[in-house]
Design an enzyme around this catalytic site. Structure first.
Site, PDB file in Angstrom:
ATOM      1  N   ASP A  82       0.794  -1.064   0.005  1.00 55.60           N
ATOM      2  CA  ASP A  82       0.137   0.006   0.009  1.00 55.60           C
ATOM      3  C   ASP A  82       0.877   1.178  -0.073  1.00 55.60           C
ATOM      4  OD1 ASP A  82      -2.433   1.415   0.184  1.00 55.60           O
ATOM      5  OD2 ASP A  82      -2.440   1.505   2.424  1.00 55.60           O
ATOM      6  N   HIS A  83       0.575   2.323  -0.998  1.00 54.42           N
ATOM      7  CA  HIS A  83       1.091   3.412  -0.913  1.00 54.42           C
ATOM      8  C   HIS A  83       2.754   3.484  -0.827  1.00 54.42           C
ATOM      9  CE1 HIS A  83      -2.320   6.470  -0.526  1.00 54.42           C
ATOM     10  NE2 HIS A  83      -3.078   5.718   0.461  1.00 54.42           N
ATOM     11  N   HIS A 180      -7.456  10.212   4.619  1.00 55.23           N
ATOM     12  CA  HIS A 180      -6.905   9.365   5.563  1.00 55.23           C
ATOM     13  C   HIS A 180      -7.046   9.689   7.155  1.00 55.23           C
ATOM     14  CE1 HIS A 180      -4.361   8.254   1.756  1.00 55.23           C
ATOM     15  NE2 HIS A 180      -5.050   7.400   1.786  1.00 55.23           N
ATOM     16  N   HIS A 208      -9.807   5.425  -0.883  1.00 59.98           N
ATOM     17  CA  HIS A 208      -8.775   5.379   0.137  1.00 59.98           C
ATOM     18  C   HIS A 208      -9.735   6.241   1.074  1.00 59.98           C
ATOM     19  CE1 HIS A 208      -4.694   3.770  -1.474  1.00 59.98           C
ATOM     20  NE2 HIS A 208      -5.660   3.581  -2.279  1.00 59.98           N
ATOM     21  N   GLY A 209      -9.136   5.966   2.422  1.00 60.92           N
ATOM     22  CA  GLY A 209      -9.629   6.858   3.405  1.00 60.92           C
ATOM     23  C   GLY A 209     -11.077   6.393   3.959  1.00 60.92           C
ATOM     24  N   ASN A 230     -10.410   0.955   0.904  1.00 60.13           N
ATOM     25  CA  ASN A 230      -9.313   0.724   2.078  1.00 60.13           C
ATOM     26  C   ASN A 230      -9.619   1.206   3.295  1.00 60.13           C
ATOM     27  OD1 ASN A 230      -7.820   0.311  -0.417  1.00 60.13           O
ATOM     28  ND2 ASN A 230      -5.964   1.454  -0.059  1.00 60.13           N
ATOM     29  N   VAL A 231      -9.246   0.305   4.458  1.00 60.24           N
ATOM     30  CA  VAL A 231      -9.661   0.300   5.710  1.00 60.24           C
ATOM     31  C   VAL A 231      -8.239   0.206   6.575  1.00 60.24           C
ATOM     32  CG1 VAL A 231     -10.911   0.034   7.930  1.00 60.24           C
ATOM     33  CG2 VAL A 231     -11.878  -0.177   5.403  1.00 60.24           C
TER      34      VAL A 231
END
Length: 285
Positions: A82-83, A180, A208-209, A230-231
């Protein structure tokens, strides 16, 4: 069917109108809780490792952990980086055995974002791995990457279309009003923008977030064609709150660490099951 790439785990999301949750982990207990939740609900699942978790565990160690847990269940499990702001780290993760990586060059120029994404996509294809990228900026803090509210630019639909055409990325994270971390007030999601992007971009879209977004908004995002949600922050809080609570109730004479950590698996499992049901991915394998 147990250990798969992102393209495989998301393959039915658009036509069956559900999203697969990508849940960030920080230890063995939450990986097991995440996968247990999906197994109980017969759901596909994405287990996500941030750059800080990679530094903490090591790439090969993470692959060994998640692959071992995935092979013990009968559901599709995708291990996702991720990221990652580093092209080299994406390549190293793919070689180590990650099924999917996110190259996050969204803070760079549009042209540099395309350049980095194309490089990772071309490399990933050789290994059968999937690639996610991001266009626009999702606000807040993710793994020490800080995007202020002023810089949290929403994704331009035309730019998203051109970006996909240039990169042929498997999944694209878009900025539509989420952030986020924890929200101070309910986020205002631009559903019209999301629908426009969905109509222009054929690849899977990513939100995301996801911590703190109301269930009704999650469901509307899924209806608009969001495939991956995404969590992360919410599960961090579940993990740390559980440890703190266990320290308060377990005898100070107890020396078995599992007495403190066992409840983490259960509480993470409960939290993830709720999200899976909200995203509509239960019984979708």
């Amino acid at each position: 069917m147990s250990y798969v790439n992102l393209k495989e785990v998301l393959r039915n999301t658009k036509n069956q109108k559900f999203a697969v949750g990508a849940f960030n982990f920080n230890g063995y207990e939450d990986v097991q809780g995440i996968v247990n939740a999906a197994s109980h609900l017969n759901a596909p699942i994405i287990v996500a490792a941030s750059m800080s978790v990679v530094r903490y565990f090591g790439l090969k160690q993470i692959v060994g952990l998640v692959r071992g847990i995935a092979e013990a269940v009968d559901i599709p499990v995708c291990l996702h980086l991720d990221h990652s702001t580093s092209v080299d780290l994406c390549k190293e993760a793919i070689v180590a055995g990650f099924g999917s990586v996110m190259i996050d060059a969204s803070a760079k120029s549009y042209e540099d974002n395309i350049h980095d994404t194309v490089e990772v996509v071309q490399f990933a294809r050789k290994y059968g791995a999937s690639v996610e990228a991001e266009i626009g900026h999702v606000g807040g803090v993710e793994d020490n990457i800080v995007v202020s509210k002023e810089d949290a630019l929403l994704t331009n639909p035309s730019d998203a279309q051109k970006f996909y055409e240039a990169t042929k990325v498997d999944a694209l994270a878009v900025a539509i009003g989420t952030a986020h971390g924890f929200y101070k007030k309910e986020p205002k999601i631009d559903f019209e923008r999301l629908q426009t992007i969905r109509n222009l971009v054929p690849c899977h879209l990513v939100l995301h977030g996801g911590t703190g977004v109301p269930d009704k908004d999650f469901k509307r995002c899924v209806d608009c064609g969001m495939s991956k949600i995404n969590v992360g922050t919410e599960l961090k809080k579940v993990y740390t709150d559980t440890i703190r609570n266990q320290c308060a109730v377990v005898s100070r004479q107890e020396i078995d660490p599992k007495k403190l950590t066992k409840q983490v698996k259960t509480n993470i499992e409960d939290a993830v099951m709720k999200k899976i049901i909200t995203f509509g991915s239960d019984d979708k394998i």
